[in-house]
Motif scaffolding. Sequence first.
Motif, PDB file in Angstrom:
ATOM      1  N   ARG A   1       0.908  -1.227   0.021  1.00 19.88           N
ATOM      2  CA  ARG A   1      -0.020  -0.025   0.105  1.00 19.88           C
ATOM      3  C   ARG A   1       0.828   1.252  -0.057  1.00 19.88           C
ATOM      4  O   ARG A   1       0.573   2.319  -0.624  1.00 19.88           O
ATOM      5  CB  ARG A   1      -0.819  -0.001   1.154  1.00 19.88           C
ATOM      6  CG  ARG A   1      -2.196  -0.758   0.910  1.00 19.88           C
ATOM      7  CD  ARG A   1      -2.984  -0.712   1.988  1.00 19.88           C
ATOM      8  NE  ARG A   1      -3.075  -1.840   2.952  1.00 19.88           N
ATOM      9  CZ  ARG A   1      -3.459  -1.944   4.149  1.00 19.88           C
ATOM     10  NH1 ARG A   1      -3.970  -0.727   4.802  1.00 19.88           N
ATOM     11  NH2 ARG A   1      -3.509  -3.148   4.767  1.00 19.88           N
TER      12      ARG A   1
ATOM     13  N   MET B   1       1.900   1.971  -3.399  1.00 17.65           N
ATOM     14  CA  MET B   1       0.741   2.135  -4.073  1.00 17.65           C
ATOM     15  C   MET B   1       0.635   3.764  -3.880  1.00 17.65           C
ATOM     16  O   MET B   1       0.047   4.736  -4.662  1.00 17.65           O
ATOM     17  CB  MET B   1      -0.674   1.736  -3.802  1.00 17.65           C
ATOM     18  CG  MET B   1      -0.837   0.290  -4.302  1.00 17.65           C
ATOM     19  SD  MET B   1      -2.464  -0.150  -3.897  1.00 17.65           S
ATOM     20  CE  MET B   1      -2.623  -1.055  -5.293  1.00 17.65           C
ATOM     21  N   ARG B   2       0.703   4.308  -2.720  1.00 12.74           N
ATOM     22  CA  ARG B   2       0.676   5.623  -2.434  1.00 12.74           C
ATOM     23  C   ARG B   2       1.710   6.607  -3.057  1.00 12.74           C
ATOM     24  O   ARG B   2       1.463   7.683  -3.448  1.00 12.74           O
ATOM     25  CB  ARG B   2       0.799   5.924  -0.982  1.00 12.74           C
ATOM     26  CG  ARG B   2      -0.276   5.385  -0.131  1.00 12.74           C
ATOM     27  CD  ARG B   2      -0.615   5.920   1.383  1.00 12.74           C
ATOM     28  NE  ARG B   2      -1.592   5.417   1.989  1.00 12.74           N
ATOM     29  CZ  ARG B   2      -1.538   4.460   2.957  1.00 12.74           C
ATOM     30  NH1 ARG B   2      -0.590   3.800   3.040  1.00 12.74           N
ATOM     31  NH2 ARG B   2      -2.689   4.045   3.357  1.00 12.74           N
TER      32      ARG B   2
ATOM     33  N   MET C   1       3.460   5.739  -5.692  1.00 16.78           N
ATOM     34  CA  MET C   1       3.704   5.660  -7.109  1.00 16.78           C
ATOM     35  C   MET C   1       3.071   6.961  -7.872  1.00 16.78           C
ATOM     36  O   MET C   1       3.775   7.297  -8.714  1.00 16.78           O
ATOM     37  CB  MET C   1       2.959   4.246  -7.550  1.00 16.78           C
ATOM     38  CG  MET C   1       3.801   3.850  -8.629  1.00 16.78           C
ATOM     39  SD  MET C   1       3.023   2.421  -9.407  1.00 16.78           S
ATOM     40  CE  MET C   1       1.410   2.271  -9.217  1.00 16.78           C
TER      41      MET C   1
ATOM     42  N   ALA D   1      -1.621  -4.686  -8.034  1.00 21.91           N
ATOM     43  CA  ALA D   1      -3.076  -5.100  -7.926  1.00 21.91           C
ATOM     44  C   ALA D   1      -3.144  -6.485  -7.854  1.00 21.91           C
ATOM     45  O   ALA D   1      -3.807  -6.914  -6.858  1.00 21.91           O
ATOM     46  CB  ALA D   1      -3.849  -4.473  -8.997  1.00 21.91           C
TER      47      ALA D   1
ATOM     48  N   LEU E   1      -2.007  -7.276  -4.181  1.00 27.71           N
ATOM     49  CA  LEU E   1      -2.953  -6.671  -2.862  1.00 27.71           C
ATOM     50  C   LEU E   1      -4.475  -7.305  -2.877  1.00 27.71           C
ATOM     51  O   LEU E   1      -4.657  -7.721  -1.765  1.00 27.71           O
ATOM     52  CB  LEU E   1      -3.060  -5.268  -3.105  1.00 27.71           C
ATOM     53  CG  LEU E   1      -3.785  -4.508  -1.903  1.00 27.71           C
ATOM     54  CD1 LEU E   1      -2.764  -4.570  -0.809  1.00 27.71           C
ATOM     55  CD2 LEU E   1      -4.274  -3.201  -2.491  1.00 27.71           C
TER      56      LEU E   1
ATOM     57  N   GLU F   1      -7.920  -5.512   0.440  1.00 25.67           N
ATOM     58  CA  GLU F   1      -7.792  -6.318   1.866  1.00 25.67           C
ATOM     59  C   GLU F   1      -8.800  -6.016   2.690  1.00 25.67           C
ATOM     60  O   GLU F   1      -9.764  -5.419   2.615  1.00 25.67           O
ATOM     61  CB  GLU F   1      -6.675  -5.499   2.412  1.00 25.67           C
ATOM     62  CG  GLU F   1      -6.595  -3.892   2.785  1.00 25.67           C
ATOM     63  CD  GLU F   1      -6.627  -3.270   1.392  1.00 25.67           C
ATOM     64  OE1 GLU F   1      -7.050  -2.227   1.311  1.00 25.67           O
ATOM     65  OE2 GLU F   1      -6.528  -3.777   0.561  1.00 25.67           O
TER      66      GLU F   1
END
Lengths: 89, 888
Positions: A21, A24-25, A27, A73, A76, A79
């Motif tokens: 995560r 992801m933040r 990126m 994706a 992950l 969740e």
Amino acid sequence: MAAPKKLTFLERSSYRRRRIRDVMRVMPIAGLLLMFLPLLWPKGEGSGYFTSAALIYLFVLWVALIVIAGVLARYLGIEPDSLPQQDKR
Amino acid sequence: MVSFQFLVFVAVFYVAFLFVIAFAAERSAAKGKGKWLRSPIIYTLSLSIYCTAWTFYGAVGYAARSGLEYLTIYLGPTIVMIGWWWVLRKLVRIGRMHRITSIADLISSRFGKSTSLGVMVTLLMVVAATPYVALQLQSVTQSIAVFSQSAGQGWVTDDLDRATLWVAVGLAIFTIVFGTRNLDANERHHGIVIAIAVEAVVKLFALLAVGIFVVWGVAGGIGPTLELIDKSPIAEWDQHSGRWVGLTFLAGAAFLTLPRMFQVLVVENADENNLLMASWAFPLYLMLMSLFVVPIAVVGLDRLPAGSNPDLFVLTLPLAEGQSFLAIFSFLGGLSSATSMVIVATIALATMISNHIVTPIWLTSKGAGAMVSGDVRQLVIGARRLSIGGVLLLGYVYYLLSGGSAALAAIGLISFTGVAQILPALIGGLFWRGATRWGAVAGIGVGFVVWTWTLLLPSFGPDAVVPAAVFDNGPLGLRYLRPYALFGIDGIDPQLHAILWSMILNTTIFFVVSVLTFPQPLERLQGAQFVNVFEHSQGARAWTQSTAEAEDLLVMAQRIIGAGEAQALFQREAQLQGKASYLPDVTPDFVAHLERELAGSVGAATAHAMVGQLTQGVSVSVEDLIAVADEAAQILEYSNRLEAKSAEQERTALQLREANEKLTQLSIQKDAFLSQISHELRTPMTSIRSFSEILRDGDMTADQTVRYSGIIHAEAVRLTRLLDDLLDLSVLENGQVTLNMQRGTLRDLIDQAVSATGSGQAMAIKRRPAEENVPLYTDVDRLTQVFINLIANAQKYCDGEKPVLRIVTRQIGGSSVVDFIDNGSGIAKQNQQVIFEKFSRLTDARKAGGAGLGLAICREIMTRLGGEIAYLPGQGGAAFRVVLPPAS
């Protein structure tokens, strides 16, 4: 009814998910900065920098972002802890 | 060459095909077989309405004019998509939780279900979307015109206008048929979504086909294409940095705030997990759409005669190369791009107009009681159909007025800048609880004004709406208000100028006003719900005690969401409440739930107003909010109390268990004692009887007589002692004893006790007489009896090799205590409980020679005297502590 306790230390798999995560933040921010990178190139006649180079750079970046997003994706899933835990009306 | 009739035939056939697919999807969904309709692929493809005719035709034109800048329009949404964790995830969750029907509904719900804010956002969206819709109509008409020209049937303007009108009418029919079939509680349109997905595939493949043809068929491969780019007018890297950053931001903002994007991203979202795939698949789609744009542009510039419209290269290039079928495919791609955008945009706008403008006006005009008399359902659907027609008509009128001349890219950016004015309120509303309605109204209002003044009105050209003089000198000679140079700052690119000033002013005003104003209770409630959507997912109560009748609510709900669904909803709720009937109790929770269901059809503000009419406006107040908070606190406290209570109960249970054990043990001992006491009584009795029989028979020496009667006497004495003890204890226990209070000192008492037990020979006694000088005022005889008992016990039971008894006197906590400590093995823990009970005796009865009443009597005596006796563990032997009664 006590507030759910937040664990300080997690087992390995949850830890991994948290870090995914984090990626992801980060990126979109990293992607945005990289997209602005060609703006630092010298401009205009005789600078030696061409549209075709920028074109190739941007598309390679684009594909890289897509691939990373796809891999994340896949890792992950969604969740379980983000779903409503109770009172599913 | 394609004949023009053939083109029309293909177009009509294609549209008919879409109708069939849409119908099939609706039927399949109605039969409950439409699971695949909710798949992530369909979701991702439906997002492709971001790529309109502006992309399909306009991107090439944009690239031909400004190089790579067109990429910003697709890089912005890419960032938003791969950063879905930040914003989209929350947006989608909120949309689903609160049954959001449109972007206007979202903003209105967040800021206290405000009607005025809903109206404002709706108007802004309609104004911003109209040029965009016009653009789509124009692109379709222009593309048809290209074919008519190439077929030698040059069209005049009238033909073009008529064609545009027919396109608009056709789109209106399709949208009305599939967009307003049902007033669904969750506002999803399967037919439309599937048609859009098909169109997404068509337009992607059309553009890719043209691109591949251009690169490998015309230019001769990748290498030559790159060379061509380097030789083209856009070869030099000369990108305006400000525009690049500004447009990337703008595209990302518009991606979130465009009504049609919100419709497919949030409203039509059937499953949050779909985002996961879309996060990478949609950027991939955008990337593929942009891939061949530059090659097509440079090849077009190279091959086609100077002055050709670069916006139409996608069509004209294949035509010029004699690829008629490719051109038709390309035409279908363009048609798909235009129609899918118009369909979704009109649905989104029509939903907003009917929910935020028509219904509220109708409600106000009817006044109270309208809920149960009028047919809201028909009204809303009717309003929606009219709005679809209206939006398309607006687009058509705009097309006629603007003359269809402006470059596609410019119109698109104007529209983007307009819708982006929602962004501060949207993001603020999602992440900041302090955002208030007045802040949102002021921010959006200012943004709207700045956008209109600096971008929308000037876009019509000098002297069209704004006189040319105003551009130079500002309105009324106020130079710092010039449209392209606000605050007197000249020289910024007009587009960038508009983005910069509108966003800066919008955000600043939004923030400042939010900070200065105080939100209403409902606003605060909604704010907390939106911002903390992941923490508490249950709906908060916006209603307190309701005065509405369940029947009235049912009548109203039927009129909005339809009879079947409303009844099912009420029955479900009644079942949840454990009732057999069809009507549930009107609890605040139920009213809140019902409101949310209705909001899925008519929007939050309207639903709130309607429910409010029936419940006579008994809405939430600050007091209720605080009450809710109190309730939570009370629940917390109650649970804490429960916890404490249960701990206490556990302790009690432990004590009970201990007591029970003690009782069980005692009961066993009592049984044992009964048999023992009978034995005790019987033994002396037996000897008395036998010896008295011998005596009675006579014939004995005097010696024998003396001895035998001595035995009889001793046994009788023993018997008497036993009975005395029992009597003594009984008297003590019943409290019938009278105390004979006297003065004395402890030393005397102990002396007396030691001499009475005859100790000192078998057992050593250690004392410290100096400490024993304690004055007493008590029943001296009784206390001595206790001491005697304890010393005698020690003598009897101490199993040490050299028995020693220590008698220690000390002062503890203001009272004197005397400890009797021997050096034996002590008393086992489990027995410490019972030694003071009657009839308890730990060792063999014979050896002890007593009845097990001594300690029980001691305890009774001490209690009577106001003192205490207890076993003292951990002294290396049996130890008893006597707490002396106070001296006074």
